[in-house]
Design an enzyme around this catalytic site. Structure first.
Site, short mmCIF file in Angstrom:
data_model
loop_
_atom_site.label_atom_id
_atom_site.label_comp_id
_atom_site.label_asym_id
_atom_site.label_seq_id
_atom_site.Cartn_x
_atom_site.Cartn_y
_atom_site.Cartn_z
N ASP A 157 0.83 -1.21 0.00
CA ASP A 157 0.00 0.00 0.00
C ASP A 157 0.86 1.27 0.00
O ASP A 157 2.10 1.19 0.04
CB ASP A 157 -0.92 -0.07 1.24
N ASP A 212 -10.20 3.55 -3.38
CA ASP A 212 -10.93 2.35 -2.94
C ASP A 212 -12.33 2.24 -3.51
O ASP A 212 -13.03 3.24 -3.69
CB ASP A 212 -11.04 2.36 -1.40
C1 GLA Z 1 -5.99 1.40 1.54
C2 GLA Z 1 -6.15 0.40 0.41
C3 GLA Z 1 -7.28 -0.56 0.76
C4 GLA Z 1 -6.97 -1.27 2.07
C5 GLA Z 1 -6.73 -0.26 3.16
C6 GLA Z 1 -6.21 -0.91 4.43
O1 GLA Z 1 -7.10 2.23 1.65
O2 GLA Z 1 -6.42 1.05 -0.80
O3 GLA Z 1 -7.48 -1.50 -0.28
O4 GLA Z 1 -5.84 -2.10 1.89
O5 GLA Z 1 -5.78 0.73 2.78
O6 GLA Z 1 -5.97 0.00 5.45
#
Ligand code: GLA
Length: 409
Positions: A157, A212
């Site tokens: 990430d 997301d």
């Molecule tokens: C980010 C990523 C998500 C998830 C969260 C976890 O937002 O894009 O897919 O992995 O972090 O904290």
């Protein structure tokens, strides 16, 4: 004579420096031969967020087998954020001892014992998005640890990365994974900010193209400092990216929300579109207790075959008219997948005359010319054969739903 020897010596020196340079450059390249079709599996985040522990993950692995998902091709069991405990005095990361008392190696063994693969999550910055220890400065140690546990897939990430540049940071973890010596799929989760499709293909096996996903068909969820996106919003953000995808390197429009509460027509449309755009199929629901309808969507092997087609060409939007879209995906052996997607809240009539609509895909160069060859038509959701392309295709597409077909010669 002396001059010749000196010259030879210099030549050897510069050659070895050159080849060493090449070796070092090689270190920043991913493991080839992984993810030749889009990865399929399950990830904890969409449904469970930080509520992960070893019992949940083991039960999910059991359900992967008993639900028929493994048989349909879902292989990876991926723990997302919040599995972490602390680093020890030497800097090595350990799992949270309360949530994972048996340790990650035992969990990986359990998952492998079921014929599945094990994925984990970290972050290029100082902390993960959930505030757990990130890998910044510990990349080689973390990769070594993951390899010793038997990790097969790493989602990496991009939170808390002050001052870092994405391409360089992801190359560091690639080098670390290579050094650790275990082939691990690298899922770049940088949200598309620094155009990972341009530098990602040699660094990782898939890269997120957007922020997301949100569990809705057509909406934007505003969290104040950031937004998350409905299925249609994410789909629209894939425009212009298809030429970057192919075997071993995929655009990732984020994980599935199938089974997380949308009505089945929307789930069906979501799963069909992710299959058409050769997206990784990472389920994000509680597969331990799925309705029959959800199971039927996630395990539709004919739809999955479109996603997993070995040609690996991402599908494209051919036309859009009043919220009715026609999508096409060239398949192996000259076949084609076709989706009519109705984005409206009312049913729409499709009337598509194959013979009057020659199609050429500029990216793959594949052609669909029904005036020259006749194709048989198969409906992948009703699982019925529907004649051939000599006749125009006329039907009604329900609201927020699809008709998905395969045309074969
Ligand atoms: C980010 C990523 C998500 C998830 C969260 C976890 O937002 O894009 O897919 O992995 O972090 O904290």
């Amino acid at each position: 004579m002396q001059r010749t020897v000196l010259l030879l010596f210099c030549l050897i020196l510069s050659f070895s420096a050159f080849s060493q340079g090449n070796n070092y450059a090689q270190n920043y390249k991913k493991y080839e031969g992984l993810a030749l079709t889009p990865p399929m599996g399950w990830n904890s985040w969409n449904k469970f967020a930080c509520n992960v522990d070893e019992n949940l993950i083991k039960q999910v692995a059991d359900a992967m087998v008993s639900s028929g998902m493994k048989e349909a091709g879902f292989i990876y069991i991926n723990i997302d954020d919040c599995w972490h405990g602390d680093r020890d005095s030497l800097g090595f990361i350990h799992a949270d001892p309360k949530r994972f008392p048996s340790g990650m190696k035992a969990l990986a063994d359990y998952i492998h014992g079921k014929g599945l693969k094990f994925g984990i999550y970290s972050d290029a910055g100082s902390q993960t998005c959930g505030g757990r220890p990130g890998s910044r400065g510990y990349e080689f140690q973390d990769a070594q640890m993951y390899a010793s546990w038997g990790v097969d897939y790493l989602k990496y990430d991009w939170c808390n990365t002050e001052g870092l540049k994405a391409e360089g940071a992801y190359k560091t973890i690639t080098a670390a994974l290579r050094k650790a010596g275990r082939p691990i799929v690298l899922s770049i989760c940088e949200w598309g900010t620094d155009k990972p499709w341009e530098w990602g293909p040699s660094v990782g096996h898939l890269w997120r193209t957007t922020g997301d996903i949100y569990n809705c068909f057509d909406c934007i969820e505003d969290h104040g400092t950031w937004k998350s996106w409905g299925v249609m919003q994410i789909l629209d953000k894939q425009d212009g990216l298809r030429q970057y995808a192919g075997p071993g390197h995929w655009n990732d429009p984020d994980m599935l929300e199938v089974g997380n509460g949308m009505p089945v027509n929307e789930d069906r449309a979501h799963f069909s579109m992710w299959s058409m755009i050769a997206a990784p199929l990472i389920a994000g629901n509680d597969i331990r207790k799925m309705s029959k309808e959800t199971t039927a969507v996630l395990t539709n092997k004919e739809v999955i075959a479109v996603n997993q087609d070995k040609l690996g060409v991402q599908g494209f939007k051919f036309s859009a008219n009043n919220g009715l879209e026609t999508w096409l995906k060239p398949l192996d052996s000259g076949n084609w997948a076709v989706v009519f997607l109705n984005r409206n809240k009312e049913p729409q009539v499709v009337n598509f005359d194959w013979r009057k609509t020659p199609i050429k895909d500029e990216v793959s160069k594949a052609e669909l010319n029904a005036a020259q060859s006749t194709y048989k038509i198969r409906n992948l959701w009703t699982k019925k054969n529907m004649g051939n392309t000599k006749k125009a295709f006329k039907t009604t597409v329900a609201a927020h739903d699809v008709i998905m077909l395969v045309l074969s010669k």
